[in-house]
Enzyme design. Structure first.
Site, short mmCIF file in Angstrom:
data_model
loop_
_atom_site.label_atom_id
_atom_site.label_comp_id
_atom_site.label_asym_id
_atom_site.label_seq_id
_atom_site.Cartn_x
_atom_site.Cartn_y
_atom_site.Cartn_z
N CYS A 143 0.87 -1.18 0.00
CA CYS A 143 0.00 0.00 0.00
C CYS A 143 0.91 1.23 0.00
O CYS A 143 1.69 1.42 0.94
CB CYS A 143 -0.87 -0.02 1.26
SG CYS A 143 -1.92 1.43 1.43
N CYS A 179 -1.00 3.59 -6.76
CA CYS A 179 -1.83 2.99 -5.71
C CYS A 179 -2.06 1.55 -6.13
O CYS A 179 -2.32 1.28 -7.31
CB CYS A 179 -3.16 3.75 -5.60
SG CYS A 179 -4.44 2.88 -4.66
N1 DGL Z 1 -4.01 0.62 -2.12
C1 DGL Z 1 -3.58 1.75 -1.38
C2 DGL Z 1 -2.34 2.42 -1.97
O1 DGL Z 1 -1.55 1.81 -2.63
C3 DGL Z 1 -4.56 2.74 -0.81
C4 DGL Z 1 -5.94 2.81 -1.28
C5 DGL Z 1 -6.79 3.51 -0.24
O2 DGL Z 1 -7.14 2.82 0.72
O3 DGL Z 1 -7.10 4.69 -0.39
O4 DGL Z 1 -2.13 3.59 -1.73
#
Ligand code: DGL
Length: 285
Positions: free
Chosen positions: A72, A190
């Site tokens: 993440c 993301c």
């Molecule tokens: N998948 C996450 C990232 O790479 C965050 C998505 C979220 O929860 O806003 O930043």
């Protein structure tokens, strides 16, 4: 079974990195935690994201994982510098938007970056941006709501909101193409966004390159395990010898899935995007 590799994300997005990790290390056991009960992270405060990241890393450390991938970007930006200090013995691997690979692929010198507001507003991202070569111009696009739309599409199958948001953010960044002044490379900053790649591809056409760091992070994780002598049997041979997918020779790795949200959502996402028919256990913290 050998000790597992922990992987966590705010939700289902980290499955895009789990896919790359499994392809790179088919013999390893992965323990995936989706914090879907508290997603999305991208529009929450850094303190809130740090609190959740801390709780999940502690939970996975208690399972004696041999490495932990924070799959993440938002959680990495808010927490990894502190978590490394709190867990000095744990191999913690973070993720960040692939600015450098995108800059080296771009011919027009214009690179779009789609990421959460939390990632783009972070000090860690500011440092990453400052470290890039000045000849590339990065067009930064916070994509409020997009990770959430992808998160919900996993179970419902309804991607209309994802498609509408992709169209909106792509047009907000400017003109894409190969001509001078156009954006020819787009960073998916993301881990949820690779699941919107087909829609982005349809909007942008075949000439624009999409960059995500999944494979690079998988290679880095593998190198780290080899350095520490912590790989499952077969790790040293697996991909370098070109044996991807031949997990059976050394025993196929298992995947255990956990979520703080609805188990059906993670189960549907794993089945849909990874063709992984695993059952999901709910966590309550
Ligand atoms: N998948 C996450 C990232 O790479 C965050 C998505 C979220 O929860 O806003 O930043």
């Amino acid at each position: 079974m050998s000790r597992g590799i922990g992987v966590f994300d705010s939700g289902v997005g980290g499955l895009s990195f789990l896919r790359a990790l499994r392809a790179e290390m088919p013999h390893e056991h992965f323990i995936y935690v989706a914090d879907s009960g508290h997603a999305p992270y991208g529009e929450r405060s850094q303190a809130a994201v740090l609190g959740r990241s801390r709780a999940i890393v502690r939970h996975l450390a208690d399972q004696h994982v041999k490495a932990l991938v924070i799959a993440c970007n938002t959680a990495t930006a808010a927490s990894i510098h502190l978590l490394r200090g709190e867990h000095p013995a744990l191999a913690l691997i973070g993720v960040e938007p692939g600015l450098k690979p995108a800059a080296s692929l771009s011919q027009t010198g214009r690179v779009g970056v789609m990421a959460t507001r939390g990632t783009l507003d972070s000090a860690r991202f500011a440092a990453l941006l400052a470290a890039q070569d000045e000849k590339t111009r990065f067009i930064l696009q916070p994509c409020d709501g997009l990770a959430d739309a992808i998160e919900h599409s996993a179970a419902s199958g309804d991607e209309s909101k994802t498609i509408a948001l992709c169209a909106y953010y792509v047009s907000a960044m400017g003109t894409f193409g190969k001509k001078p002044g156009q954006i020819d490379t787009l960073v998916l900053g993301c881990t949820h966004y690779p699941f919107a790649s087909p829609h982005l591809r349809a909007l942008l056409g075949p000439q624009v390159q999409l960059v995500d760091n999944g494979e690079a992070v998988a290679r880095q994780t593998r190198r780290r395990l080899l350095q520490e002598g912590a790989g499952a049997p077969g790790l040293a041979q697996s991909t370098e010898a070109g044996c991807i997918g031949k997990a059976d020779e050394a025993g196929a790795g298992q995947v255990s899935l956990f979520t703080t949200g609805q188990p059906q959502a993670l189960q549907a996402a794993a089945q849909r995007w990874l063709n992984l028919p695993a059952s999901v256990i709910q966590l309550s913290f």
